[in-house]
Design a protein around this motif. Structure first.
Motif, short mmCIF file in Angstrom:
data_model
loop_
_atom_site.label_atom_id
_atom_site.label_comp_id
_atom_site.label_asym_id
_atom_site.label_seq_id
_atom_site.Cartn_x
_atom_site.Cartn_y
_atom_site.Cartn_z
N UNK A 77 0.83 -1.21 0.00
CA UNK A 77 0.00 0.00 0.00
C UNK A 77 0.86 1.25 0.00
N UNK A 78 1.92 1.26 0.81
CA UNK A 78 2.81 2.42 0.83
C UNK A 78 3.55 2.57 -0.50
N UNK A 79 3.90 1.44 -1.11
CA UNK A 79 4.59 1.50 -2.40
C UNK A 79 3.67 2.09 -3.47
N UNK A 80 2.40 1.76 -3.39
CA UNK A 80 1.44 2.32 -4.34
C UNK A 80 1.41 3.84 -4.21
N UNK A 81 1.45 4.35 -2.99
CA UNK A 81 1.48 5.80 -2.80
C UNK A 81 2.77 6.39 -3.37
N UNK A 82 3.88 5.72 -3.11
CA UNK A 82 5.16 6.21 -3.64
C UNK A 82 5.15 6.25 -5.16
N UNK A 101 -6.63 5.42 2.10
CA UNK A 101 -7.60 4.59 2.83
C UNK A 101 -7.09 3.15 2.96
N UNK A 102 -6.49 2.64 1.88
CA UNK A 102 -5.94 1.29 1.91
C UNK A 102 -4.79 1.18 2.90
N UNK A 103 -3.95 2.21 2.97
CA UNK A 103 -2.84 2.22 3.93
C UNK A 103 -3.39 2.09 5.35
N UNK A 104 -4.40 2.87 5.67
CA UNK A 104 -4.98 2.82 7.02
C UNK A 104 -5.54 1.44 7.32
N UNK A 105 -6.21 0.84 6.35
CA UNK A 105 -6.79 -0.49 6.54
C UNK A 105 -5.69 -1.52 6.79
#
Length: 204
Positions: A46-51, A142-146
């Protein structure tokens, strides 16, 4: 003679009980840790997706010559710092996780400042590509928080297993299992950026 046989039987029984307990502790700890490690992979994804989204967001904003370059630079630098923090999934200590979370919080803070700045550029807000990128960023946050919450839920039974009596004594004896770190609740500047601003409002 009989006493000797009884003593041997008692030793064998005690040995079997001890072996069974050690085996049960070890196998359960391994299973719980594997579950937590697998969930960590989802957090990283999820964090990689944000990056991966950040360069596209920055490049789109760069197309507007008047957009504050320092804001964009801060986002890129925060992303670089965050992606440079690597954690061994097999050894996620509280100290390592705190370092990881601090770096990721820097990205959240930089993105928040960028999104506040975007409000002053209605033409950029109206850009369809930019809209989709920001919508995807919102979904990613939202996905990161989940995934963070699921990770905390996954490590809780593992940490409890190795820390409760008498398991903690066994673990101290064999020294194989370390406590895994939790994600701490965010506050202030460490909150995930608010990305669902009103694209229909083009007032500066």
């Amino acid at each position: 003679m009989k006493k000797g046989i009884i003593a041997i039987i008692v030793v064998v029984i005690l040995g079997f009980i001890g072996y069974s307990f050690f085996k049960g502790f070890y196998n359960t700890a391994i299973t719980l840790k594997e579950d937590a490690t697998a969930q960590w992979g989802n957090v990283e994804s999820a964090y990689q997706r944000r990056a991966d989204l950040i360069p596209n967001i920055v490049n789109t904003a760069k197309g507007y010559a008047e957009f504050e370059q320092k804001t964009l630079t801060d986002v890129i630098e925060a992303r670089s710092k965050a992606t440079g923090v690597n954690i061994d999934p097999a050894n996620i200590t509280p100290e390592q996780l705190a370092q990881f979370q601090q770096a990721q919080s820097g990205v959240s803070s930089a993105l928040s400042r960028l999104l506040v700045t975007v409000e002053r550029y209605p033409d950029l807000k109206a850009n369809e590509n930019f809209k989709e990128l920001i919508n995807e960023l919102e979904r990613t946050e939202n996905r990161i928080n989940v995934e963070r919450n699921r990770y905390n839920e996954a490590i809780r039974p593992y940490n409890k297993h190795i820390k409760t009596f008498p398991n903690n004594i066994v673990n101290n004896f064999i020294g194989n299992f370390e406590e895994m770190g939790y994600f701490e609740a965010n506050d202030g500047a460490e909150n995930a950026p608010e990305v669902n601003f009103d694209f229909n409002n083009d007032e500066a």
